[in-house]
Scaffold this motif. Structure first.
Motif, PDB file in Angstrom:
ATOM      1  N   ASP A 108      88.026 106.456 -20.489  1.00  0.00           N
ATOM      2  CA  ASP A 108      87.919 105.224 -19.711  1.00  0.00           C
ATOM      3  C   ASP A 108      89.247 104.510 -19.533  1.00  0.00           C
ATOM      4  OD1 ASP A 108      85.254 105.635 -19.349  1.00  0.00           O
ATOM      5  OD2 ASP A 108      84.620 103.686 -20.128  1.00  0.00           O
ATOM      6  N   LEU A 109      90.198 104.704 -20.455  1.00  0.00           N
ATOM      7  CA  LEU A 109      91.537 104.157 -20.298  1.00  0.00           C
ATOM      8  C   LEU A 109      92.472 105.252 -19.797  1.00  0.00           C
ATOM      9  CD1 LEU A 109      91.911 102.016 -23.554  1.00  0.00           C
ATOM     10  CD2 LEU A 109      91.439 101.192 -21.249  1.00  0.00           C
ATOM     11  N   LYS A 110      93.413 104.864 -18.936  1.00  0.00           N
ATOM     12  CA  LYS A 110      94.386 105.846 -18.395  1.00  0.00           C
ATOM     13  C   LYS A 110      93.658 107.068 -17.845  1.00  0.00           C
ATOM     14  CE  LYS A 110      97.984 104.397 -21.658  1.00  0.00           C
ATOM     15  NZ  LYS A 110      97.194 103.386 -22.358  1.00  0.00           N
ATOM     16  N   ASN A 111      92.599 106.820 -17.117  1.00  0.00           N
ATOM     17  CA  ASN A 111      91.709 107.916 -16.732  1.00  0.00           C
ATOM     18  C   ASN A 111      92.365 108.926 -15.802  1.00  0.00           C
ATOM     19  OD1 ASN A 111      89.641 108.898 -14.402  1.00  0.00           O
ATOM     20  ND2 ASN A 111      88.692 108.941 -16.416  1.00  0.00           N
ATOM     21  N   THR A 112      92.084 110.190 -16.071  1.00  0.00           N
ATOM     22  CA  THR A 112      92.227 111.287 -15.117  1.00  0.00           C
ATOM     23  C   THR A 112      90.956 112.117 -15.229  1.00  0.00           C
ATOM     24  OG1 THR A 112      93.203 112.864 -16.684  1.00  0.00           O
ATOM     25  CG2 THR A 112      94.726 111.428 -15.488  1.00  0.00           C
ATOM     26  N   PHE A 113      90.617 112.842 -14.171  1.00  0.00           N
ATOM     27  CA  PHE A 113      89.558 113.846 -14.281  1.00  0.00           C
ATOM     28  C   PHE A 113      90.176 115.221 -14.047  1.00  0.00           C
ATOM     29  CE2 PHE A 113      89.342 112.113  -9.922  1.00  0.00           C
ATOM     30  CZ  PHE A 113      89.562 113.252  -9.171  1.00  0.00           C
ATOM     31  N   CYS A 114      89.423 116.277 -14.315  1.00  0.00           N
ATOM     32  CA  CYS A 114      89.982 117.633 -14.263  1.00  0.00           C
ATOM     33  C   CYS A 114      88.996 118.589 -13.609  1.00  0.00           C
ATOM     34  CB  CYS A 114      90.315 118.100 -15.680  1.00  0.00           C
ATOM     35  SG  CYS A 114      90.904 119.807 -15.787  1.00  0.00           S
ATOM     36  N   LEU A 115      89.490 119.381 -12.666  1.00  0.00           N
ATOM     37  CA  LEU A 115      88.737 120.489 -12.084  1.00  0.00           C
ATOM     38  C   LEU A 115      89.285 121.782 -12.686  1.00  0.00           C
ATOM     39  CD1 LEU A 115      88.922 119.557  -8.266  1.00  0.00           C
ATOM     40  CD2 LEU A 115      87.480 118.542 -10.008  1.00  0.00           C
ATOM     41  N   LEU A 116      88.427 122.543 -13.329  1.00  0.00           N
ATOM     42  CA  LEU A 116      88.854 123.794 -13.956  1.00  0.00           C
ATOM     43  C   LEU A 116      88.078 124.944 -13.324  1.00  0.00           C
ATOM     44  CD1 LEU A 116      89.476 124.371 -17.724  1.00  0.00           C
ATOM     45  CD2 LEU A 116      88.134 126.005 -16.437  1.00  0.00           C
ATOM     46  N   ARG A 117      88.819 125.977 -12.919  1.00  0.00           N
ATOM     47  CA  ARG A 117      88.182 127.129 -12.281  1.00  0.00           C
ATOM     48  C   ARG A 117      89.139 128.309 -12.356  1.00  0.00           C
ATOM     49  NH1 ARG A 117      86.676 126.065  -6.267  1.00  0.00           N
ATOM     50  NH2 ARG A 117      88.943 126.073  -6.043  1.00  0.00           N
ATOM     51  N   GLY A 118      88.565 129.514 -12.522  1.00  0.00           N
ATOM     52  CA  GLY A 118      89.401 130.711 -12.593  1.00  0.00           C
ATOM     53  C   GLY A 118      90.236 130.679 -13.850  1.00  0.00           C
ATOM     54  N   ASN A 119      91.553 130.597 -13.688  1.00  0.00           N
ATOM     55  CA  ASN A 119      92.430 130.487 -14.870  1.00  0.00           C
ATOM     56  C   ASN A 119      93.365 129.288 -14.749  1.00  0.00           C
ATOM     57  OD1 ASN A 119      94.122 131.400 -12.850  1.00  0.00           O
ATOM     58  ND2 ASN A 119      95.370 132.623 -14.246  1.00  0.00           N
TER      59      ASN A 119
END
Length: 760
Positions: A415-426
């Protein structure tokens, strides 16, 4: 039947960087026939089968002569049967398909464009949107893939005949440079006053000159950049800086400074080596935290109580032109009002900054994606990422060996300094730094950015990962998404994700086994609902075992303890110092209405127990009376404590934090520290040193028990350079790693969440 051709699938950073004309030129140099095109997977090269020696030369030079912003990750050959053999080599239009290439970060203005920008005979002389395939906006203007002009914010600016010739000529530096423009056909700038966002009035060089005059006279200017607005004022004028602070309600948080050129380092920074100058001039052009030099011309109001200043160079043509006219350092801070994210649209900037700015320097190209300035600390040739955004996002991060063919996973971050991540393949793609999700406007930007990332990358997750804390906004939103899409939800412990993110960054393979992790931060959800923040852990990608750490101490008032350091001092002393009121430092507490809090702690009312290292720093800073009773920015007390400690010559001291029953003994620490009669800087250093010795002893003890020789450092507290240096010193011959390409704080957490889910 023998094939008459070969097809090369090229993946990596190969779109929007001049890669196709580079291939075209190379093919012409080697007299090859065929074609090249962009598609959703990267770049596709088709060749009439050449002789083996020429083919090998072509492959070698593809790597060796890559354009500045390009990076080839793989080239996969396949046989090809031409129905009709081409007579020469051509560039084909882009194709569609499943997205499997990289979007390019924005890049600072290249030397060739700068030369044209200042050449009076050039048709782009003083044009604030000059760019080519080697520089300019990418990520902040893209709406969808493939990266072609109709899919960007430049779609509404049809190319004039002169720009079209450049755009269509493979031999030109601007071939298929999607933001290509000039004063005839491209965006333009103008100067606005309060309440008037129209595009009429003062434009071009006149707008720039009046903006420069305003800055030189002590005024405050709002500037529309690539990924958001900035607020600027003269960084050498204390009256102007204090006026900005007052209007922005930012009493003490440090302000970033834009230097007109690297030569200004001679006056402003103690660090001046070639590596620093290369980083400042690199295509990401980040803000770099540097130790300020004695006699610096910068106002003392830039970073009160601290010894580091964030400095950067101009990264886009508009900034180059403006700083060139002013010819002195400028404060260049986020263009937002207190508690809001940076403004993105002209109207939003007029509304949000109406009580801050005197004038607005606007332009008419949309900002599609917010991108704050990236922040890096540089010291003795080493760089560490503090905030990853413009210039670095959305560069993909390759996963360690053994993580190939991962199904699509979306992790929601903290919730602080938020980033989200998409992970796929390698590979993993992290979003830009978005900020504190408690803010409704940032929640909206978070959701909009996630939607755009999924669209750009044609990404459909098969699982969603959240922080285990049920109260997090990101946790609740992830659960809502999972329910809507009928996807599995995976919960990950906060500090497990911190350590796993570091392992992933350093290419740690699953079969290499567990490590000892020291995870120090403000707060995170631990096992059985415990609140952690100062932990020694046994970690691999799948498991997280708690070994020891700081003892849990009350946080009186819950979240208020994070903003009022004296509350943490009260809680620490009530727990560990029975005669605390006899000490002169108790005056910090006695000024406050502390008795009801003491009762609440005793009864367990709104006083959650947490082993928070961040709150321990707050308590020591409060005891030294170096921070206000209520801080105005996260980490203020801890940063001032570190800056004070760095003034010390690292003298011997009697303060320790021994390990007792797998916990650091804070009762011993406080009694020794309170009895230590020394100047404030030496006492601040003694705290850092005792904490480092205590955690190093604990880590070595558990490493010996588990026959492990590597220690991972992570969590926001590890951005404390002094503490980290002391830990490394006391860990001796052990191998020590920490995040460098990603933030050690919550900005890197989403990668750890995603890779743990992938391992499970």
């Amino acid at each position: 039947m023998i094939s008459n051709g070969i097809q090369l699938r090229v993946k990596g950073k190969v779109q929007g960087v001049g890669f196709r004309p580079y291939v075209w030129q190379l093919a012409h140099d080697l007299a090859l026939a065929g074609d090249v095109c962009n598609d959703a997977e990267g770049v596709l090269i088709r060749l009439v089968m050449p002789p083996e020696d020429i083919y090998q030369t072509f492959l070698t030079q593809l790597y060796q002569r890559c354009p500045p912003l390009a990076r080839i990750e793989s080239i996969t050959p396949h046989s090809l049967d031409w129905q009709t053999l081409p007579a020469d080599f051509a560039i084909r239009s882009s194709g569609e398909g499943h997205m499997d290439t990289q979007v390019i970060p924005d890049a600072a203005t290249c030397p060739s464009c700068l030369s044209e920008l200042y050449h009076p005979e050039d048709r782009r002389y003083h044009y604030p949107f000059i760019n080519c395939t080697h520089c300019g906006p990418r990520f902040t203007i893209i709406r969808k893939m493939p990266y072609d002009r109709p899919n960007t914010a430049m779609a509404e600016f049809p190319l004039c005949p002169a720009c079209l010739v450049e755009y269509e000529s493979p031999a030109d530096r601007r071939f298929h440079a999607q933001p290509n423009a000039c004063p005839v056909c491209g965006p333009h700038i103008w100067l606005s006053r309060k309440g008037d966002a129209s595009t009429t009035g003062i434009t071009g060089d006149n707008a720039l000159q009046q903006a420069a005059d305003l800055l030189l006279s002590g005024g405050i200017l709002a500037i529309k950049g690539l990924g958001g607005f900035h607020l600027a004022c003269d960084a050498t004028n204390s009256d102007a800086v204090n006026k900005l602070r007052q209007r922005k309600h930012r009493p003490s948080k440090p302000l970033a400074v834009m230097l007109p050129s690297a030569q200004w380092l001679n006056y402003c920074s103690q660090e001046q080596d070639d590596g620093l100058k290369q980083l400042l001039k690199s295509s990401p052009a980040p803000i770099i935290l540097l130790t300020q030099s004695l006699g610096s011309p910068l106002s003392d109001a830039i970073c009160p109580g601290l010894d580091e200043v964030g400095m950067m160079l101009p990264s886009n043509p508009l900034q180059h032109l403006l700083t060139g006219m002013v010819n002195r350092p400028l404060v260049m801070t986020s263009g937002n009002s207190s508690g809001k994210p940076p403004a993105l649209s002209n109207q939003q900037a007029q509304d949000d900054l109406a009580d801050i700015a005197d004038l607005w320097l606007m332009h008419n190209r949309d900002i599609v994606q917010r991108a704050d300035d990236s922040v890096i600390r540089y010291h003795r040739g080493k760089a560490e990422m503090l905030r990853r955004a413009r210039g670095y996002v959305p560069d993909a991060i390759e996963l360690p060996d053994g993580f190939e063919h991962i199904p699509p996973i979306l992790s929601m971050g903290a919730d602080l300094k938020n980033t989200f991540c998409l992970l796929r393949g390698n590979a993993a793609v992290l979003s830009q730094h978005l900020g504190d999700l408690d803010d409704l406007d940032i929640q909206q930007q978070y959701q909009q950015s996630l939607t755009l990332f999924e669209d750009i990358y044609q990404f459909t997750p098969e699982a969603i990962v959240v922080d285990a804390h049920p109260g997090y906004v990101s946790h609740r939103y992830g659960r809502e998404l999972a329910a809507q899409r009928r996807l599995p939800i995976i919960e990950v412990l906060h500090h497990h994700a911190h350590i796993a993110a570091c392992l992933a960054e350093h290419g740690w393979r699953k079969e290499q086994g567990p490590v000892i992790g020291l995870a120090l931060d403000g707060l995170g959800y631990g096992k059985n609902g415990q609140l952690w923040g100062g932990e020694c852990l046994l970690v691999d990608y799948q498991h997280c075992e708690h070994l020891g750490g700081l003892p849990s101490v009350a946080m009186p008032g819950g979240d208020k303890a994070s903003s009022q350091p004296w509350r943490n001092l009260l809680a620490q002393w009530l727990r560990f110092v029975p005669n605390w009121q006899n000490y002169s430092a108790a005056a910090v507490i006695n000024r406050e209405n502390w008795q009801p809090l003491a009762t609440a702690i005793e009864r367990g009312l709104n006083s959650p127990q947490a082993s928070s290292c961040g709150r321990l720093f707050d308590a020591v800073a409060a005891a030294l009376a170096i921070c206000p009773s209520a801080i105005s920015w996260e980490g203020e007390a801890a940063c001032k404590l570190e800056a004070l400690a760095r003034q010390c010559c690292r003298t011997a001291h009697p303060v320790t934090m021994p390990v007792v029953n797998n916990q650091l003994d804070l009762a011993t620490f406080w009694n020794q520290w309170l009895a230590y009669q020394a100047p404030a800087a030496e006492r601040a250093y003694a705290f850092h040193d005792a904490l480092a010795q205590g955690f190093a002893s604990m880590a070595k003890m558990f490493a010996s028990q588990h026959q492990i020789d590597i220690v991972v450092l992570s969590g926001g507290v590890m951005h404390n350079r002094l503490l980290r240096e002391l830990l490394i010193h006391y860990l001796g011959d052990m191998q020590v790693i920490w995040p460098e390409r990603l933030p050690m704080g919550d900005g890197g957490l989403s990668l750890g969440q995603a890779i743990i889910a992938a391992a499970r």
